[in-house]
Design a protein around this motif. Sequence first.
Motif, PDB file in Angstrom:
ATOM      1  N   PHE A 135       1.340  -1.336   0.306  1.00 50.55           N
ATOM      2  CA  PHE A 135      -0.047  -0.355  -0.046  1.00 50.55           C
ATOM      3  C   PHE A 135       1.179   1.476  -0.063  1.00 50.55           C
ATOM      4  O   PHE A 135       1.338   1.388   0.676  1.00 50.55           O
ATOM      5  CB  PHE A 135      -0.941   0.427   1.337  1.00 50.55           C
ATOM      6  N   PRO A 136       0.073   2.134  -0.621  1.00 46.46           N
ATOM      7  CA  PRO A 136      -0.474   2.223  -1.686  1.00 46.46           C
ATOM      8  C   PRO A 136      -0.186   2.271  -2.732  1.00 46.46           C
ATOM      9  O   PRO A 136       0.758   1.660  -3.530  1.00 46.46           O
ATOM     10  CB  PRO A 136      -0.417   3.900  -1.546  1.00 46.46           C
ATOM     11  N   ARG A 137      -1.486   0.790  -3.636  1.00 48.53           N
ATOM     12  CA  ARG A 137      -1.385   0.612  -4.717  1.00 48.53           C
ATOM     13  C   ARG A 137      -2.118   0.712  -5.833  1.00 48.53           C
ATOM     14  O   ARG A 137      -1.885   0.336  -6.974  1.00 48.53           O
ATOM     15  CB  ARG A 137      -2.870  -0.704  -4.459  1.00 48.53           C
ATOM     16  N   ASN A 138      -2.488   2.413  -5.744  1.00 47.74           N
ATOM     17  CA  ASN A 138      -2.570   3.340  -6.756  1.00 47.74           C
ATOM     18  C   ASN A 138      -2.533   4.597  -6.237  1.00 47.74           C
ATOM     19  O   ASN A 138      -1.958   5.446  -5.226  1.00 47.74           O
ATOM     20  CB  ASN A 138      -3.554   2.544  -7.448  1.00 47.74           C
ATOM     21  N   GLU A 139      -2.103   5.244  -7.204  1.00 46.15           N
ATOM     22  CA  GLU A 139      -2.304   6.669  -7.083  1.00 46.15           C
ATOM     23  C   GLU A 139      -3.576   7.051  -6.009  1.00 46.15           C
ATOM     24  O   GLU A 139      -3.206   8.150  -5.230  1.00 46.15           O
ATOM     25  CB  GLU A 139      -2.502   7.359  -7.933  1.00 46.15           C
ATOM     26  N   GLU A 140      -4.547   7.007  -5.990  1.00 48.58           N
ATOM     27  CA  GLU A 140      -5.609   7.056  -5.427  1.00 48.58           C
ATOM     28  C   GLU A 140      -5.600   6.368  -3.776  1.00 48.58           C
ATOM     29  O   GLU A 140      -5.362   7.277  -2.842  1.00 48.58           O
ATOM     30  CB  GLU A 140      -7.161   6.675  -6.252  1.00 48.58           C
ATOM     31  N   ASN A 141      -4.592   5.068  -3.447  1.00 50.59           N
ATOM     32  CA  ASN A 141      -4.989   5.325  -2.711  1.00 50.59           C
ATOM     33  C   ASN A 141      -4.175   6.150  -1.830  1.00 50.59           C
ATOM     34  O   ASN A 141      -3.769   6.620  -0.851  1.00 50.59           O
ATOM     35  CB  ASN A 141      -3.846   3.848  -2.327  1.00 50.59           C
ATOM     36  N   ARG A 142      -2.426   6.740  -2.176  1.00 55.25           N
ATOM     37  CA  ARG A 142      -1.656   7.736  -1.982  1.00 55.25           C
ATOM     38  C   ARG A 142      -2.163   8.799  -1.251  1.00 55.25           C
ATOM     39  O   ARG A 142      -1.159   9.756  -0.606  1.00 55.25           O
ATOM     40  CB  ARG A 142      -0.582   7.734  -3.066  1.00 55.25           C
ATOM     41  N   ALA A 143      -2.686   9.146  -2.277  1.00 53.32           N
ATOM     42  CA  ALA A 143      -3.267  10.619  -2.117  1.00 53.32           C
ATOM     43  C   ALA A 143      -4.504  10.708  -1.272  1.00 53.32           C
ATOM     44  O   ALA A 143      -4.352  11.932  -0.315  1.00 53.32           O
ATOM     45  CB  ALA A 143      -4.496  10.985  -3.165  1.00 53.32           C
ATOM     46  N   ALA A 144      -4.943   9.582  -0.909  1.00 57.46           N
ATOM     47  CA  ALA A 144      -6.070   9.244   0.653  1.00 57.46           C
ATOM     48  C   ALA A 144      -5.209   9.233   1.435  1.00 57.46           C
ATOM     49  O   ALA A 144      -5.396   9.772   2.943  1.00 57.46           O
ATOM     50  CB  ALA A 144      -6.952   8.027   0.142  1.00 57.46           C
ATOM     51  N   PHE A 145      -4.163   8.224   1.034  1.00 59.83           N
ATOM     52  CA  PHE A 145      -2.795   7.943   2.756  1.00 59.83           C
ATOM     53  C   PHE A 145      -2.746   9.461   3.186  1.00 59.83           C
ATOM     54  O   PHE A 145      -3.002  10.011   3.809  1.00 59.83           O
ATOM     55  CB  PHE A 145      -1.652   7.690   2.500  1.00 59.83           C
ATOM     56  N   GLU A 146      -2.051  10.490   1.891  1.00 57.87           N
ATOM     57  CA  GLU A 146      -1.261  12.274   2.818  1.00 57.87           C
ATOM     58  C   GLU A 146      -2.341  12.531   2.735  1.00 57.87           C
ATOM     59  O   GLU A 146      -2.466  13.287   4.300  1.00 57.87           O
ATOM     60  CB  GLU A 146      -0.563  12.195   1.381  1.00 57.87           C
ATOM     61  N   ASN A 147      -3.536  12.811   3.035  1.00 59.07           N
ATOM     62  CA  ASN A 147      -4.527  13.658   3.005  1.00 59.07           C
ATOM     63  C   ASN A 147      -5.194  13.082   4.188  1.00 59.07           C
ATOM     64  O   ASN A 147      -5.370  14.065   5.014  1.00 59.07           O
ATOM     65  CB  ASN A 147      -5.800  14.305   1.640  1.00 59.07           C
ATOM     66  N   VAL A 148      -5.575  12.303   4.505  1.00 56.70           N
ATOM     67  CA  VAL A 148      -5.811  12.042   5.578  1.00 56.70           C
ATOM     68  C   VAL A 148      -4.815  11.929   6.358  1.00 56.70           C
ATOM     69  O   VAL A 148      -5.859  12.161   7.909  1.00 56.70           O
ATOM     70  CB  VAL A 148      -7.117  10.123   5.975  1.00 56.70           C
ATOM     71  N   THR A 149      -4.037  11.203   6.517  1.00 50.48           N
ATOM     72  CA  THR A 149      -2.720  11.564   7.773  1.00 50.48           C
ATOM     73  C   THR A 149      -1.591  12.313   8.019  1.00 50.48           C
ATOM     74  O   THR A 149      -1.495  12.992   8.586  1.00 50.48           O
ATOM     75  CB  THR A 149      -1.883  10.186   7.913  1.00 50.48           C
ATOM     76  N   LYS A 150      -1.527  13.082   6.789  1.00 55.69           N
ATOM     77  CA  LYS A 150      -1.115  14.025   6.650  1.00 55.69           C
ATOM     78  C   LYS A 150       0.801  13.521   6.546  1.00 55.69           C
ATOM     79  O   LYS A 150       1.612  14.413   6.592  1.00 55.69           O
ATOM     80  CB  LYS A 150      -1.026  15.266   7.797  1.00 55.69           C
ATOM     81  N   ILE A 151       0.593  12.529   5.872  1.00 56.86           N
ATOM     82  CA  ILE A 151       2.807  12.188   6.240  1.00 56.86           C
ATOM     83  C   ILE A 151       2.466  11.976   5.053  1.00 56.86           C
ATOM     84  O   ILE A 151       2.322  11.418   4.205  1.00 56.86           O
ATOM     85  CB  ILE A 151       1.722  10.417   7.266  1.00 56.86           C
ATOM     86  N   ILE A 152       3.383  12.423   4.761  1.00 56.87           N
ATOM     87  CA  ILE A 152       4.619  11.682   3.646  1.00 56.87           C
ATOM     88  C   ILE A 152       5.660  10.383   4.003  1.00 56.87           C
ATOM     89  O   ILE A 152       6.380  10.209   5.134  1.00 56.87           O
ATOM     90  CB  ILE A 152       5.671  12.729   3.482  1.00 56.87           C
ATOM     91  N   PRO A 153       5.867   9.541   3.183  1.00 54.96           N
ATOM     92  CA  PRO A 153       6.329   8.188   3.730  1.00 54.96           C
ATOM     93  C   PRO A 153       7.859   8.504   4.393  1.00 54.96           C
ATOM     94  O   PRO A 153       8.768   9.566   3.558  1.00 54.96           O
ATOM     95  CB  PRO A 153       5.891   6.878   2.945  1.00 54.96           C
ATOM     96  N   GLU A 154       9.047   8.264   4.836  1.00 55.52           N
ATOM     97  CA  GLU A 154      10.345   8.796   5.137  1.00 55.52           C
ATOM     98  C   GLU A 154      10.804   7.820   3.477  1.00 55.52           C
ATOM     99  O   GLU A 154      11.590   9.046   2.800  1.00 55.52           O
ATOM    100  CB  GLU A 154      11.024   7.767   5.760  1.00 55.52           C
ATOM    101  N   PHE A 155      10.697   6.558   3.137  1.00 50.51           N
ATOM    102  CA  PHE A 155      10.597   6.336   1.903  1.00 50.51           C
ATOM    103  C   PHE A 155       9.524   5.059   1.388  1.00 50.51           C
ATOM    104  O   PHE A 155       8.857   4.743   1.957  1.00 50.51           O
ATOM    105  CB  PHE A 155      12.074   6.271   1.971  1.00 50.51           C
TER     106      PHE A 155
END
Length: 283
Positions: free
Chosen positions: A106-126
């Motif tokens: 995860f994220p499996r797609n761009e929608e997942n990625r955007a939702a993760f960042e929008n909801v958690t406000k987290i950018i992965p370390e890498f």
Amino acid sequence: MGTEVAVDKEANGNLLDEKKVKVVFVLGGPGSGKGTQCANIVEHFGYTHLSAGDLLRAEIKSGSENGTMIQNMIKEGKIVPSEVTVKLLQRAMQESNNDKFLIDGFPRNEENRAAFENVTKIIPEFVLFFDCAEEEMERRLLNRNQGREDDNIDTIRKRFKVFVESSLPVVEHYESMGKVQKIDAGKPREEVFGAVKDIFSPIDEKIDAGKPREEVFGAVKDIFSPIDEKIDAGKPREEVFGAVKDIFSPIDEKIDAGKPREEVFGAVKDIFSPIDEKANKNV
């Protein structure tokens, strides 16, 4: 490194304290060996392994209202909204005693990625990306003894297609940000983990500061290559340090190079401490 955010203190009715976490996304095609290496990382580096699929299944099994909703959507052939999955991941991180997480597949797609960042406000370390040729992944999936129903040639190739079309754009997005650590996952398992260890091992563990000055500086140069090309280490100590200051300015303001060698190295270690100590992210 990292993003500092405040968590939702009332998640699913539980009052939670703020916590800072480090998140690493683990991506790779089916059969790339992600699961095996995630287990190694958990064992050797103390991360908690989170799987979005496992969390969805656990929520359904719990019989909660949320789980019933997820189950009904799956039965009706609907896609579970990204926000639902993200909130399950968020809750798992909030409820864990750990502060370092591998989010697998995860994220499996761009929608997942955007939702993760929008909801958690987290950018992965890498993003830890296990890069493996389809032929090798296909061979592994067909030979493994897990007995999965979808491990046949047709479904395997469909899964490859979905990964290339949906998940690779996520990798490319983070690659554009300089946040992808790519592993050659086609190599033997031990070699793959060797590469993984190089990424997760703290920098200070790679330097034996008790060795002669020239050897210590050689080890530092190996880590920060190609920076070493900019420094003539054969010059007097003061000139060498001047060159280092030029490169790492304004970091040089944080180091009093006139102190004893041990104190200077202590200050250097504080600056270049392990990534996981610098993760200032909140779920």
